[in-house]
Write a protein that holds these residues in place. Sequence first.
Motif, PDB file in Angstrom:
ATOM      1  N   ILE A   1      -2.556   4.838   2.738  1.00 40.10           N
ATOM      2  CA  ILE A   1      -2.990   3.951   1.656  1.00 40.10           C
ATOM      3  C   ILE A   1      -2.228   4.320   0.391  1.00 40.10           C
ATOM      4  O   ILE A   1      -2.163   5.490   0.009  1.00 40.10           O
ATOM      5  N   ALA A   2      -1.675   3.304  -0.278  1.00 37.01           N
ATOM      6  CA  ALA A   2      -0.773   3.543  -1.409  1.00 37.01           C
ATOM      7  C   ALA A   2      -1.513   3.915  -2.692  1.00 37.01           C
ATOM      8  O   ALA A   2      -1.195   4.911  -3.333  1.00 37.01           O
ATOM      9  N   SER A   3      -2.487   3.143  -3.110  1.00 34.79           N
ATOM     10  CA  SER A   3      -3.098   3.371  -4.424  1.00 34.79           C
ATOM     11  C   SER A   3      -4.296   4.318  -4.321  1.00 34.79           C
ATOM     12  O   SER A   3      -4.988   4.388  -3.304  1.00 34.79           O
ATOM     13  N   ALA A   4      -4.544   5.038  -5.397  1.00 32.38           N
ATOM     14  CA  ALA A   4      -5.645   5.999  -5.445  1.00 32.38           C
ATOM     15  C   ALA A   4      -6.994   5.293  -5.405  1.00 32.38           C
ATOM     16  O   ALA A   4      -7.954   5.803  -4.819  1.00 32.38           O
ATOM     17  N   LYS A   5      -7.078   4.128  -6.021  1.00 30.72           N
ATOM     18  CA  LYS A   5      -8.335   3.387  -6.043  1.00 30.72           C
ATOM     19  C   LYS A   5      -8.724   2.953  -4.628  1.00 30.72           C
ATOM     20  O   LYS A   5      -9.891   3.083  -4.236  1.00 30.72           O
ATOM     21  N   GLU A   6      -7.745   2.463  -3.870  1.00 28.04           N
ATOM     22  CA  GLU A   6      -8.024   2.052  -2.496  1.00 28.04           C
ATOM     23  C   GLU A   6      -8.414   3.248  -1.632  1.00 28.04           C
ATOM     24  O   GLU A   6      -9.259   3.134  -0.751  1.00 28.04           O
ATOM     25  N   ARG A   7      -7.794   4.415  -1.874  1.00 28.56           N
ATOM     26  CA  ARG A   7      -8.157   5.627  -1.139  1.00 28.56           C
ATOM     27  C   ARG A   7      -9.618   5.991  -1.380  1.00 28.56           C
ATOM     28  O   ARG A   7     -10.349   6.298  -0.449  1.00 28.56           O
ATOM     29  N   LYS A   8     -10.032   5.974  -2.647  1.00 28.98           N
ATOM     30  CA  LYS A   8     -11.422   6.311  -2.972  1.00 28.98           C
ATOM     31  C   LYS A   8     -12.394   5.336  -2.327  1.00 28.98           C
ATOM     32  O   LYS A   8     -13.431   5.738  -1.807  1.00 28.98           O
ATOM     33  N   GLU A   9     -12.056   4.058  -2.342  1.00 31.71           N
ATOM     34  CA  GLU A   9     -12.925   3.052  -1.730  1.00 31.71           C
ATOM     35  C   GLU A   9     -13.002   3.249  -0.217  1.00 31.71           C
ATOM     36  O   GLU A   9     -14.077   3.134   0.381  1.00 31.71           O
TER      37      GLU A   9
END
Length: 145
Positions: A125-133
């Motif tokens: 997963i590229a973005s940090a926000k998507e990782r957290k979700e």
Amino acid sequence: MVRIKNRYIVVRIVPEVPAKVLNFHDAVIAKCILNHVKKFYGDYGLGTVEQGFRVKYCNERTKVTIIRCLHRSHRVVTSTLPLITMIGDVRAKFHTLYTGATIIQCNKFIINHQQRFLDEMVGQIASAKERKEFIKRVMEFDLEQ
């Protein structure tokens, strides 16, 4: 008195058509394996496997299954698993992940296997926000529902 030794086989069910949830029950998987053991090893092979054979755990979402069999017949079961192409009415294969002497060791292996899978998926997963979700969704996932 003699102790009965068991072997536990951790397998992953890989369907030909990807699906989120497989509707398999323990009895369907057990019947499929026993039918194929009879097909490839005959009545003698079925008799050796049938005595202590049981599907102990089957998770439809992660597609991981734990199979218990006697120590003397676990090689018959593990040699039959790659030859199975149909489970119930679904085209799927068994991939043997681990063979252990206790169910506790198999549970430890499954936890480590799922953790490696989660780390691999989070790494893609590229973005940090998507990782957290993604991590939040996985951590909130309840298997009892």
